[in-house]
Motif scaffolding. Structure first.
Motif, PDB file in Angstrom:
ATOM      1  N   MET A   1      13.453  90.384 104.226  1.00 41.54           N
ATOM      2  CA  MET A   1      14.570  89.507 104.500  1.00 41.54           C
ATOM      3  C   MET A   1      14.438  88.849 105.876  1.00 41.54           C
ATOM      4  O   MET A   1      14.786  87.676 105.992  1.00 41.54           O
ATOM      5  N   PRO A   2      13.966  89.577 106.894  1.00 41.63           N
ATOM      6  CA  PRO A   2      13.789  88.884 108.175  1.00 41.63           C
ATOM      7  C   PRO A   2      12.784  87.735 108.081  1.00 41.63           C
ATOM      8  O   PRO A   2      12.954  86.712 108.734  1.00 41.63           O
ATOM      9  N   LEU A   3      11.764  87.910 107.252  1.00 43.03           N
ATOM     10  CA  LEU A   3      10.776  86.839 107.088  1.00 43.03           C
ATOM     11  C   LEU A   3      11.419  85.610 106.445  1.00 43.03           C
ATOM     12  O   LEU A   3      11.159  84.481 106.866  1.00 43.03           O
ATOM     13  N   ALA A   4      12.287  85.838 105.455  1.00 40.55           N
ATOM     14  CA  ALA A   4      12.980  84.711 104.811  1.00 40.55           C
ATOM     15  C   ALA A   4      13.879  84.006 105.810  1.00 40.55           C
ATOM     16  O   ALA A   4      13.956  82.777 105.828  1.00 40.55           O
ATOM     17  N   ALA A   5      14.571  84.774 106.651  1.00 45.96           N
ATOM     18  CA  ALA A   5      15.431  84.169 107.669  1.00 45.96           C
ATOM     19  C   ALA A   5      14.596  83.369 108.660  1.00 45.96           C
ATOM     20  O   ALA A   5      14.973  82.251 109.054  1.00 45.96           O
ATOM     21  N   LEU A   6      13.467  83.919 109.061  1.00 48.59           N
ATOM     22  CA  LEU A   6      12.596  83.236 110.017  1.00 48.59           C
ATOM     23  C   LEU A   6      12.020  81.952 109.418  1.00 48.59           C
ATOM     24  O   LEU A   6      12.021  80.899 110.076  1.00 48.59           O
ATOM     25  N   LEU A   7      11.555  82.026 108.182  1.00 49.74           N
ATOM     26  CA  LEU A   7      11.003  80.833 107.530  1.00 49.74           C
ATOM     27  C   LEU A   7      12.084  79.775 107.321  1.00 49.74           C
ATOM     28  O   LEU A   7      11.856  78.586 107.579  1.00 49.74           O
ATOM     29  N   GLY A   8      13.253  80.198 106.851  1.00 47.30           N
ATOM     30  CA  GLY A   8      14.352  79.249 106.656  1.00 47.30           C
ATOM     31  C   GLY A   8      14.794  78.633 107.963  1.00 47.30           C
ATOM     32  O   GLY A   8      15.027  77.424 108.057  1.00 47.30           O
ATOM     33  N   GLY A   9      14.908  79.454 109.004  1.00 46.77           N
ATOM     34  CA  GLY A   9      15.303  78.937 110.313  1.00 46.77           C
ATOM     35  C   GLY A   9      14.282  77.982 110.888  1.00 46.77           C
ATOM     36  O   GLY A   9      14.633  76.935 111.448  1.00 46.77           O
ATOM     37  N   GLY A  10      13.004  78.324 110.740  1.00 51.12           N
ATOM     38  CA  GLY A  10      11.953  77.430 111.234  1.00 51.12           C
ATOM     39  C   GLY A  10      11.926  76.104 110.499  1.00 51.12           C
ATOM     40  O   GLY A  10      11.832  75.032 111.112  1.00 51.12           O
ATOM     41  N   ALA A  11      12.043  76.170 109.173  1.00 51.68           N
ATOM     42  CA  ALA A  11      12.059  74.930 108.388  1.00 51.68           C
ATOM     43  C   ALA A  11      13.288  74.101 108.734  1.00 51.68           C
ATOM     44  O   ALA A  11      13.205  72.874 108.857  1.00 51.68           O
ATOM     45  N   GLY A  12      14.433  74.746 108.897  1.00 56.33           N
ATOM     46  CA  GLY A  12      15.649  74.027 109.250  1.00 56.33           C
ATOM     47  C   GLY A  12      15.554  73.374 110.608  1.00 56.33           C
ATOM     48  O   GLY A  12      16.018  72.249 110.804  1.00 56.33           O
TER      49      GLY A  12
END
Length: 189
Positions: free
Chosen positions: A1-12
């Protein structure tokens, strides 16, 4: 889940700035959580069905007069605990173990049918919660349809950013609440 948050935050952050980063991080985490919970639930359901099938097979072997030493010693779930209790009861009282195991299996399968019925009845509420969570996308599409740029307002103004963050917090809270309400007994986490 932290990876998904990091990827989503980076893309955003790359696509639309800090508000988009926060929104995509929240939705990415929510999606990753849903995937992990579904996998965990499926694995637990498969293990439970396997335990019930093994319990039925052991009962059939006992009725046929075959030895079943140590077959019921492993397992951590409710069914395994009940099976071990049935073995102890049969050892202490001389009760027929095959009948006890068949009753444990029948009880577990009846409980599973009840849980499946409750889950089917709660499916409508879960679908409604997801539909309500998706409505803001329709609002953004409607904004574009009437000639406005709603993403520019949401991502690049303080009022829009505050509204977007508040909306995400309320959506995530609502989805978690609906999930909690729709979870069957023993399945809420």
């Amino acid at each position: 889940m932290p990876l998904a948050a990091l990827l989503g935050g980076g893309a955003g952050m790359l696509l639309g700035g800090p508000v988009a980063a926060l929104v995509l991080a929240a939705y990415g985490t929510l999606a990753a959580r849903a995937v992990l919970r579904r996998r965990t639930r499926r694995a637990a359901d498969l293990a439970h069905r396997r335990d019930l099938d093994r319990l039925g097979a052991v009962a059939a072997d006992l009725r046929a007069g075959l030895p079943v030493d140590g077959v019921l010693d492993d397992g951590e779930g409710r069914t395994a605990r009940l099976a071990r209790a049935a073995v102890r009861l049969a050892d202490r009282t001389g009760a027929p173990l095959a009948e006890l195991l068949e009753r444990v299996e029948a009880d577990a399968r009846a409980a599973d049918r009840g849980l499946a019925s409750a889950a089917a009845q709660a499916a409508g509420a879960r679908a409604t919660a997801w539909l309500l969570a998706a409505l803001p996308l329709g609002g953004i599409g409607l904004g574009y349809a009437i000639g406005v740029d709603p993403l520019a307002v949401l991502l690049h103004t303080s009022v829009g950013g505050g509204s977007a963050v508040a909306a995400v917090v309320l959506q995530v809270g609502g989805l978690l609440w609906a999930e909690r309400l729709g979870a069957g007994p023993g399945r809420a986490a």
